[in-house]
Motif scaffolding. Sequence first.
Motif, PDB file in Angstrom:
ATOM      1  N   THR A  97       0.925  -1.090  -0.006  1.00 47.87           N
ATOM      2  CA  THR A  97      -0.195   0.098   0.034  1.00 47.87           C
ATOM      3  C   THR A  97       0.909   1.297   0.047  1.00 47.87           C
ATOM      4  O   THR A  97       0.473   2.429  -0.358  1.00 47.87           O
ATOM      5  CB  THR A  97      -0.948   0.033   1.107  1.00 47.87           C
ATOM      6  OG1 THR A  97      -0.134   0.085   2.248  1.00 47.87           O
ATOM      7  CG2 THR A  97      -1.973  -1.186   1.142  1.00 47.87           C
ATOM      8  N   GLU A 169      -1.145  -0.183   5.870  1.00 47.57           N
ATOM      9  CA  GLU A 169      -1.511  -1.447   6.302  1.00 47.57           C
ATOM     10  C   GLU A 169      -0.488  -1.915   7.462  1.00 47.57           C
ATOM     11  O   GLU A 169      -0.718  -2.933   8.221  1.00 47.57           O
ATOM     12  CB  GLU A 169      -1.665  -2.583   5.291  1.00 47.57           C
ATOM     13  CG  GLU A 169      -0.208  -2.860   4.555  1.00 47.57           C
ATOM     14  CD  GLU A 169      -0.278  -3.760   3.316  1.00 47.57           C
ATOM     15  OE1 GLU A 169      -1.249  -4.826   3.538  1.00 47.57           O
ATOM     16  OE2 GLU A 169       0.270  -3.480   2.211  1.00 47.57           O
ATOM     17  N   ASN A 176       1.540  -7.671   7.134  1.00 47.76           N
ATOM     18  CA  ASN A 176       0.319  -7.883   6.558  1.00 47.76           C
ATOM     19  C   ASN A 176      -0.007  -9.468   6.729  1.00 47.76           C
ATOM     20  O   ASN A 176       0.757 -10.041   7.390  1.00 47.76           O
ATOM     21  CB  ASN A 176       0.286  -8.085   4.937  1.00 47.76           C
ATOM     22  CG  ASN A 176      -0.982  -8.573   4.256  1.00 47.76           C
ATOM     23  OD1 ASN A 176      -0.826  -9.885   3.891  1.00 47.76           O
ATOM     24  ND2 ASN A 176      -1.924  -7.855   4.224  1.00 47.76           N
ATOM     25  N   CYS A 178      -2.880 -12.312   5.864  1.00 49.57           N
ATOM     26  CA  CYS A 178      -4.101 -12.703   4.858  1.00 49.57           C
ATOM     27  C   CYS A 178      -4.588 -14.175   5.285  1.00 49.57           C
ATOM     28  O   CYS A 178      -3.727 -14.859   6.452  1.00 49.57           O
ATOM     29  CB  CYS A 178      -3.284 -12.694   3.351  1.00 49.57           C
ATOM     30  SG  CYS A 178      -1.777 -13.700   3.321  1.00 49.57           S
ATOM     31  N   LYS A 341       4.154 -10.372   0.553  1.00 52.28           N
ATOM     32  CA  LYS A 341       2.744 -10.640   0.496  1.00 52.28           C
ATOM     33  C   LYS A 341       2.022 -11.458  -0.635  1.00 52.28           C
ATOM     34  O   LYS A 341       1.242 -12.397  -0.063  1.00 52.28           O
ATOM     35  CB  LYS A 341       2.072  -9.247   0.281  1.00 52.28           C
ATOM     36  CG  LYS A 341       2.059  -8.067   1.651  1.00 52.28           C
ATOM     37  CD  LYS A 341       1.459  -7.033   1.083  1.00 52.28           C
ATOM     38  CE  LYS A 341      -0.005  -6.893   0.777  1.00 52.28           C
ATOM     39  NZ  LYS A 341      -0.571  -5.759   0.526  1.00 52.28           N
ATOM     40  N   SER A 365       0.992 -14.482   8.230  1.00 52.83           N
ATOM     41  CA  SER A 365       1.336 -13.226   8.418  1.00 52.83           C
ATOM     42  C   SER A 365       2.809 -12.938   7.987  1.00 52.83           C
ATOM     43  O   SER A 365       3.824 -13.786   8.075  1.00 52.83           O
ATOM     44  CB  SER A 365       1.436 -13.140  10.185  1.00 52.83           C
ATOM     45  OG  SER A 365       0.064 -13.425  10.841  1.00 52.83           O
TER      46      SER A 365
END
Length: 503
Positions: A97, A169, A176, A178, A341, A365
């Motif tokens: 981001t 983020e 991050n 997910c 990510k 993570s």
Amino acid sequence: MSSQAILSDQDLLKNREIGKSVNSKLGKKLVTGQGQFIDDLHLPGMLYARFVRSPHAHARIISIDTSDAKAYPGVELVWTAEDIDPYVKPFGHPSLTRADEEALASDKVRYVGDEVAIVLAKTKNIAIEAADLVRVEYEKLPAVVGIEDALAEGAPVVHPTLSDDPNCEVKGNLLNTCHVHVGNYEDPLSDADIIVEGSFKTHKTNPSPLEPHGCVAHYDRAAPKLTLWSSNQVPHLLRKYVADTILNLEVEQVVCKMPDIGGGFGVKLELFSHEICASVLAMVTGKPVNMVLDRIEELKAGRGRHPETFTAKLGLKNDGTIVGMDIDMFQNTGAYGSFGKTIAFSAMATCSGPYPIPNQRITGSVVYTNVMPGSAVRGYGDPQFTYVREQLVDMAAEELGMDPIDLRLKNVPRIEDMPLRTPSGLKWVNSDMPECLHIVRDRLNWDKERSSPKTNDGKLRGIGMATIMKRAGNKSAKGADYSSAIVQMNHYGQVTVFSGICS
């Protein structure tokens, strides 16, 4: 055209290459030393660049004294972040981001090998010698090198500016998190008769290609056009990334050329500081700039496979049917996000492998630390998850008293089930896994070898097997699927393929 010049169908079939072993068109050139790599490119007036790198994992830059280096005979210039920042923007993987890398570190360094300054000189040796004369004063800061340390309360934050940004983020050192949720993900093991579990760890590896990272940049002011020769695996994306990072440079003004590449293995799939710096220096000086890392730099800053830790559980029925999987994965992405990510999510989407497990809770993570960043090493995260999943399957086979291949045969889909969608939504077009497993069993003489380990010399020799599933294509990555080719066939059945892929 005379009839004698037209090949018959029989002639075409006789001369076809399908089913034959075909020699590599590049093989002879490379094994006889005729390959052309970055350091084989020599342009008139070319200058050579060398980084000054951080000796600390985490430190604040107090001051940089370049006076001795600038005075060294043969040195053209010495730059720090203060000099290059007016020409560039921060950069990073498109999935982030907010960009987290700089061409040269401005306020602090985040791993041993981080780029602090750059020396440009008339020869490579002069650049190396002058770089040693740059004096950097640091204030050492506490460093976090492991995942547990990075996530501990009160841990030093690798990117405090990103963590403090409410629109970013990043939270602390957590880049991050997910998730992959399939079926009854809230309690994926509720239908299981037995559960096997374990904690697993994989380590960082560095593929260290035979040819290190490197590039040559040349700028034609009259055109204007920047030409960048780079040992990089993604020329089309590199062109875009360079134009996006260097100010006042349009993508139409950038040409990226790929010579022979002496190995890539996934660590040459992104934009690097040396490509930005060489390009800017070529634009400023009007002279070609060579910048090729040496082996020590490659090991310090060439990037590698992400270390990961797992807590994992697999649930099965008493007959061996796998009914659920529950995994928590923590990835050490290093000092910068890079592919962290996308690798985490891509591998999570296929982490059940060839087994259509109906209930899954997978959490990944991605964590910043003060070590060399990870990158897209071959397998793109799948080897780590495969290692964990297949260990669990073997543990389950032992718990159930089943042969490991028999347990896998019970859970893989059949050819008549194809095409199908995996529980996580990926399309599986064609695969006969049972036949594959039977062939492996036969060729390894599996049943005999499993029943009689060789111990004549006092050493235990076991035999094992594992399955892996790797998805192909990149359609889910917005704007990143550049693969294309043109195939032409002439009247004689000869085929010419035009492709933008690298060697």
